[in-house]
Design an enzyme around this catalytic site. Structure first.
Site, short mmCIF file in Angstrom:
data_model
loop_
_atom_site.label_atom_id
_atom_site.label_comp_id
_atom_site.label_asym_id
_atom_site.label_seq_id
_atom_site.Cartn_x
_atom_site.Cartn_y
_atom_site.Cartn_z
N TYR A 38 39.32 39.45 42.69
CA TYR A 38 37.91 39.80 42.77
C TYR A 38 37.57 41.02 41.93
O TYR A 38 37.07 42.03 42.43
CB TYR A 38 37.50 40.08 44.23
CG TYR A 38 37.62 38.93 45.19
CD1 TYR A 38 37.74 37.62 44.76
CD2 TYR A 38 37.62 39.17 46.55
CE1 TYR A 38 37.86 36.57 45.66
CE2 TYR A 38 37.74 38.13 47.47
CZ TYR A 38 37.86 36.84 47.01
OH TYR A 38 37.98 35.81 47.92
N PRO A 185 30.22 31.92 55.15
CA PRO A 185 29.63 31.39 56.38
C PRO A 185 28.12 31.20 56.29
O PRO A 185 27.54 30.55 57.16
CB PRO A 185 29.99 32.45 57.43
CG PRO A 185 30.05 33.72 56.64
CD PRO A 185 30.67 33.33 55.33
#
Length: 311
Positions: A38, A185
Site C-alpha cells: 500500500y 465493508p
C-alpha cells in the site's frame, strides 16, 4: 490502503493521515490494518504511532509482489526467504519491534501453504510477530494452515455487495475459532450512498475495472441502497453505518475495517457501533443481492498468476 491513491484520488485529498490516525485512537479504535504493497502506508503508520504503539493492534501483510493492474495478472510470493525480507522492511517502516497480526496477503499457488505458514510460525517464536492471518484464502487452505499454526484472523472482502464468504469461509471460521476481518465493508464506497453513477468516479479510478461497477451494472446494483436507506432513516443513521452495523451483528469477532481519508467519515463509521439492528432489519439486508462478481475472488488469484521474478 486509501493513502496509496488506489481509487484515483490525488495524494493531497483528505485530512492528514497523522491527524486521522490520532483521532481514531482518541475515539477508541484499537486495530489498524495496512500492507507492504500500500504505497507508503506503513511509513505513515510508523510516524503516526510514535508514542502510541502499545495502544493498538497493528496488522500488516506480505505476499503480493505486484497486484493485477491494467489487465496484468498478479505476481505472488509466499516463500520463506521473501517473507523474511518483507517482515524486516515492515518492522523498519512501522518503527516497531513486533507486528501484532501478520497476514499472508494472497496465497502463493506455487508453494504448499504449510511451507509459508511454517515459516511465519518461526517469526512468532522469534518474537517478531504475535499472530498469523490469511487474506483471501480458500476454505481448504485455511484448514491446512490452521493445522500447522493457529490462524488468528482471516481477512476477506465482505459487505452487502460481497457475500460469497457466507457459504463456506464464515462457517469454517466459526468452527475453528478464527476471527473474520471484512475489508471493503462499505462496498468500496458504494454503500455510503456517495456514488450515484460511474460519472462520480475519476477516469483513473481502479473501481472502473471492477465487474460490479461496469457500465449498466452499477446502476442496477445501486438500487440495492433503497432498503439500506429505509433502514437508515428508521435508525436516524447514515447508509454506511447500517452496512457496518449489519456486519457487526454477525458475530462478536467479526471486525470490519472501513477505510477513509476523512476525519468526518471516520467519526461516522465509528458511530456504527451504536446502531442496533432488529431481526427484521438484518433479514431485509440479508436478502440484498447484486450482479457481477467482486474483483478478488480466491480462484481469480490462483489462476493466471505471473511467474515470480527470477523463478
Amino acid at each position: 490502503m486509501g493513502y496509496a491513491a488506489a481509487y484515483g484520488q490525488s495524494a493531497a485529498a483528505g485530512d492528514s493521515p497523522e491527524n486521522l490516525i490520532s483521532r481514531a485512537l482518541d475515539l477508541g479504535v484499537t486495530l489498524l490494518d495496512t500492507a507492504d504493497i500500500y504505497g507508503d502506508s506503513e511509513q505513515i503508520l510508523g510516524r503516526a504511532l510514535t508514542g502510541r504503539r502499545e495502544s493498538v493492534v497493528l496488522a500488516t501483510k506480505f505476499g503480493i509482489v505486484a497486484p493485477p493492474m491494467g489487465g496484468n495478472p498478479p505476481v505472488l510470493n509466499g516463500t520463506p526467504t521473501y517473507m523474511r525480507e518483507c517482515v524486516e522492511r515492515s518492522l523498519t517502516s512501522l518503527k516497531t519491534d513486533y507486528i501484532d497480526l501478520y497476514y499472508l496477503h494472497r496465497v502463493d499457488p506455487d508453494l504448499p501453504i504449510e511451507e509459508t505458514v511454517g515459516a511465519m510460525a518461526e517469526l512468532v517464536t522469534e518474537g517478531k510477530i504475535r499472530h498469523l492471518g490469511l487474506s483471501e484464502a480458500a476454505p481448504d487452505t485455511i484448514r491446512r494452515a490452521h493445522a500447522v499454526h493457529p490462524i488468528t484472523a482471516v481477512e476477506t472482502e465482505w459487505s452487502l455487495w460481497a457475500r460469497d464468504i457466507e457459504a463456506q469461509i464464515f462457517p469454517l471460521a466459526r468452527e475453528l475459532g478464527i476471527s473474520v476481518v471484512p475489508y471493503s465493508p462499505l462496498g468500496r464506497g458504494a454503500l455510503t450512498g456517495a456514488i450515484t453513477s460511474r460519472d462520480d468516479l475519476p477516469e483513473n479510478d481502479w473501481r472502473r475495472t471492477m465487474p460490479q461497477y461496469a457500465e449498466g451494472t452499477l446502476d442496477k446494483n445501486l438500487t440495492t441502497l433503497d432498503v439500506v436507506r429505509e433502514i437508515a432513516a428508521a435508525h436516524e443513521a447514515a447508509p454506511g453505518q447500517i452496512s457496518l452495523a449489519w456486519l457487526l451483528a454477525k458475530a462478536p469477532d467479526v471486525v470490519p475495517i472501513p477505510g477513509t481519508r476523512r476525519i468526518a467519515f471516520l467519526e461516522q463509521n465509528i458511530r456504527a457501533t451504536e446502531v442496533v439492528l432488529t431481526a427484521d432489519d438484518v433479514a431485509r439486508l440479508d436478502a440484498v443481492t447484486v450482479i457481477g462478481k467482486r474483483e478478488y475472488m480466491t480462484d481469480n488469484w490462483t489462476s493466471g498468476v505471473s511467474p515470480r521474478p527470477n523463478s
